[in-house]
Motif scaffolding. Structure first.
Motif, PDB file in Angstrom:
ATOM      1  N   GLN A   1       0.831  -1.204   0.000  1.00 13.63           N
ATOM      2  CA  GLN A   1       0.000   0.000   0.000  1.00 13.63           C
ATOM      3  C   GLN A   1       0.869   1.260   0.000  1.00 13.63           C
ATOM      4  O   GLN A   1       0.583   2.218  -0.737  1.00 13.63           O
ATOM      5  CB  GLN A   1      -0.912   0.011   1.234  1.00 13.63           C
ATOM      6  N   TYR A   2       1.914   1.268   0.808  1.00 12.06           N
ATOM      7  CA  TYR A   2       2.803   2.427   0.868  1.00 12.06           C
ATOM      8  C   TYR A   2       3.464   2.662  -0.487  1.00 12.06           C
ATOM      9  O   TYR A   2       3.487   3.792  -1.000  1.00 12.06           O
ATOM     10  CB  TYR A   2       3.865   2.212   1.944  1.00 12.06           C
ATOM     11  N   LEU A   3       4.027   1.604  -1.077  1.00 11.39           N
ATOM     12  CA  LEU A   3       4.755   1.749  -2.338  1.00 11.39           C
ATOM     13  C   LEU A   3       3.836   2.215  -3.455  1.00 11.39           C
ATOM     14  O   LEU A   3       4.226   3.042  -4.298  1.00 11.39           O
ATOM     15  CB  LEU A   3       5.409   0.413  -2.703  1.00 11.39           C
ATOM     16  N   LYS A   4       2.602   1.720  -3.461  1.00 12.88           N
ATOM     17  CA  LYS A   4       1.651   2.126  -4.486  1.00 12.88           C
ATOM     18  C   LYS A   4       1.315   3.608  -4.360  1.00 12.88           C
ATOM     19  O   LYS A   4       1.340   4.359  -5.352  1.00 12.88           O
ATOM     20  CB  LYS A   4       0.379   1.286  -4.373  1.00 12.88           C
ATOM     21  N   LEU A   5       1.018   4.053  -3.146  1.00 18.26           N
ATOM     22  CA  LEU A   5       0.676   5.461  -2.935  1.00 18.26           C
ATOM     23  C   LEU A   5       1.885   6.368  -3.185  1.00 18.26           C
ATOM     24  O   LEU A   5       1.736   7.490  -3.681  1.00 18.26           O
ATOM     25  CB  LEU A   5       0.143   5.669  -1.517  1.00 18.26           C
ATOM     26  N   TYR A   6       3.068   5.871  -2.869  1.00 19.63           N
ATOM     27  CA  TYR A   6       4.290   6.648  -3.108  1.00 19.63           C
ATOM     28  C   TYR A   6       4.509   6.824  -4.606  1.00 19.63           C
ATOM     29  O   TYR A   6       4.816   7.926  -5.085  1.00 19.63           O
ATOM     30  CB  TYR A   6       5.482   5.942  -2.462  1.00 19.63           C
ATOM     31  N   ASP A   7       4.371   5.745  -5.359  1.00 16.69           N
ATOM     32  CA  ASP A   7       4.567   5.813  -6.813  1.00 16.69           C
ATOM     33  C   ASP A   7       3.545   6.722  -7.469  1.00 16.69           C
ATOM     34  O   ASP A   7       3.832   7.373  -8.488  1.00 16.69           O
ATOM     35  CB  ASP A   7       4.476   4.410  -7.424  1.00 16.69           C
TER      36      ASP A   7
END
Length: 434
Positions: free
Chosen positions: A298-304
């Motif tokens: 979830q973090y990586l998706k929102l960061y990207d």
């Protein structure tokens, strides 16, 4: 003296409750040079409305009374406790939280003398109207400094949304107006109600002999007489009573360059007491780590997607009478940020069952962090949890070892109730946008 042996870590905690009610904990660390001690009372900023010792009616004291009292404790007739610690080679400090006030020192020498200083200055109050008036200006400057900090404004803003009728929404230091009302009599009333040994604990960790150290403490306490103590009666709002008053959304402006946003989730479920309460907190922290840690999907998706950046953080706080989670950061898409957090929370029960391997790795990481803290005398003492049946950092390890993914699923079902959801934004004032 009771011995609590933690064989896994080759540590022994020595504990005794003195005849005056003071809970003493001593953890010897023979390979360490430094000794660290904390002397704490079960009295924090939320404890404003209480029945003073010897009285029958509740009084409501000004916001910031616990923090103000902490400041004034170091000021004695004819000397300053900070200076006295310095003469014996110790560094000293204090802090006030929502539910606790602690006084502390660290030293490599004169441990007996420094323990006496710690006990004596906290147990010998001295307040005058003149010194109280002088302190108001000092604390007022501190309050103003925090008021000008946008991150602090964001933090207090979400607390105000979640707990509009609970004293946790008020700054620990109070306001300039509230501290202006504090008198020496107010300080004595609060002190006499909460600063009794039966409402306090002393934790000493470092290169000390437990028997000798306990002997020093008993010798000090046996010289003093304390008033008969009645457990403080504090009036706090029932969480469910102000559930309908949650402020769902607020926007304010400040002189900042980028918008700031925070999502809050108020805990509406019943929190267990004792060690079960500590387990609840550790499970909640691990749950949020799996959902929003920097390695989570979830973090990586929102960061990207650019919804979050390196300023993103999350937190879970659970203390006497309240618990909540918060998620904050600088973002040019505050509405999208808030909706994204809400979406993750609402799908947690679908996400968690897919994270079996990540859960096992996360447990190992948490255990690794605990092991690091066990090498710090400050972390050991500050991790002591009187409210959780006198739990220590070593007790936390046992909880992690038995924790399962099903435990987190159950907690998410109870805690992640979006009826407790709220958002708070800070937008740049006109003329400050880049």
């Amino acid at each position: 003296m009771h011995k609590r042996l933690y064989q896994q870590f080759n540590e022994t905690l020595y504990s005794e409750t003195l005849t005056n009610g003071l809970q003493v904990n001593i953890l010897p660390k023979k390979d360490f040079h430094k000794t660290y001690a904390t002397f704490s009372t079960n009295f924090g900023s939320i404890d404003r409305t209480f029945i003073p010792q010897g009285q029958r009616e509740y009084v409501a004291q000004p916001a910031g009374i616990a923090h103000f009292l902490e400041h004034k404790m170091f000021d004695k007739k004819g000397y300053d406790a900070f200076d006295l610690f310095g003469e014996y080679g110790a560094d000293s400090n204090a802090f006030t939280s929502f539910t606790k006030t602690s006084y502390l020192f660290s030293a490599t020498q004169n441990i007996h003398e420094n323990i006496d200083i710690l006990l004596d200055f906290v147990q010998e109050p001295y307040f005058t109207e003149a010194s109280v008036e002088k302190e108001k200006g000092i604390i007022g400057q501190e309050i103003q400094m925090y008021n000008d900090d946008p991150d602090w404004k964001l933090y207090m803003g979400i607390l105000g949304n979640l707990y509009p009728h609970h004293p946790v929404h008020l700054d620990i230091a109070g306001t300039v107006n509230s501290i202006a009302q504090i008198t020496a009599d107010d300080l004595y009333a609060a002190y006499n109600t909460f600063y009794n040994p039966a409402n306090m604990d002393l934790f000493v960790v470092g290169n000390v002999d437990p028997d000798k150290t306990l002997g020093w403490i008993k010798e000090n306490q046996n010289k003093k007489n304390f008033e008969k103590f009645t457990e403080p009666q504090v009036k706090l709002p029932n969480q469910e009573a102000d559930f309908d008053d949650i402020i769902k959304h607020q926007v304010v402006s400040m002189d900042i360059n980028r918008p700031k946003s925070v999502v809050g989730l108020k805990g509406l479920d019943d929190v267990p007491v004792g060690r079960a309460g500590l387990a609840y907190r550790l499970k909640a922290n691990l749950l949020l780590y799996l959902l929003f840690g920097e390695s989570s999907e979830q973090y990586l998706k929102l960061y990207d997607q650019g919804v979050i950046d390196d300023t993103f953080s999350y937190d879970f706080d659970m203390e006497r009478s309240f618990h909540y989670a918060s998620f904050s950061g600088d973002t040019d898409q505050p509405e999208k940020f808030q909706e994204a957090i809400k979406a993750v929370l609402s799908h947690t029960e679908q996400i968690l069952p897919q994270l079996g391997s990540q859960f096992q790795l996360a447990k190992k990481e948490m255990m690794g962090r605990l092991l690091q803290r066990m090498d710090s005398v400050e972390a050991i003492a500050n991790s002591y949890e009187a409210q959780f049946d006198q739990a220590t950092v070593f007790d936390q390890a046992a909880i992690y070892e038995t924790m399962t993914l099903d435990d987190l699923l159950l907690l998410s079902h109870n805690f992640l109730d979006l009826k407790g959801f709220s958002t708070f934004q800070i937008q740049p004032s006109k003329g400050t946008q880049l």
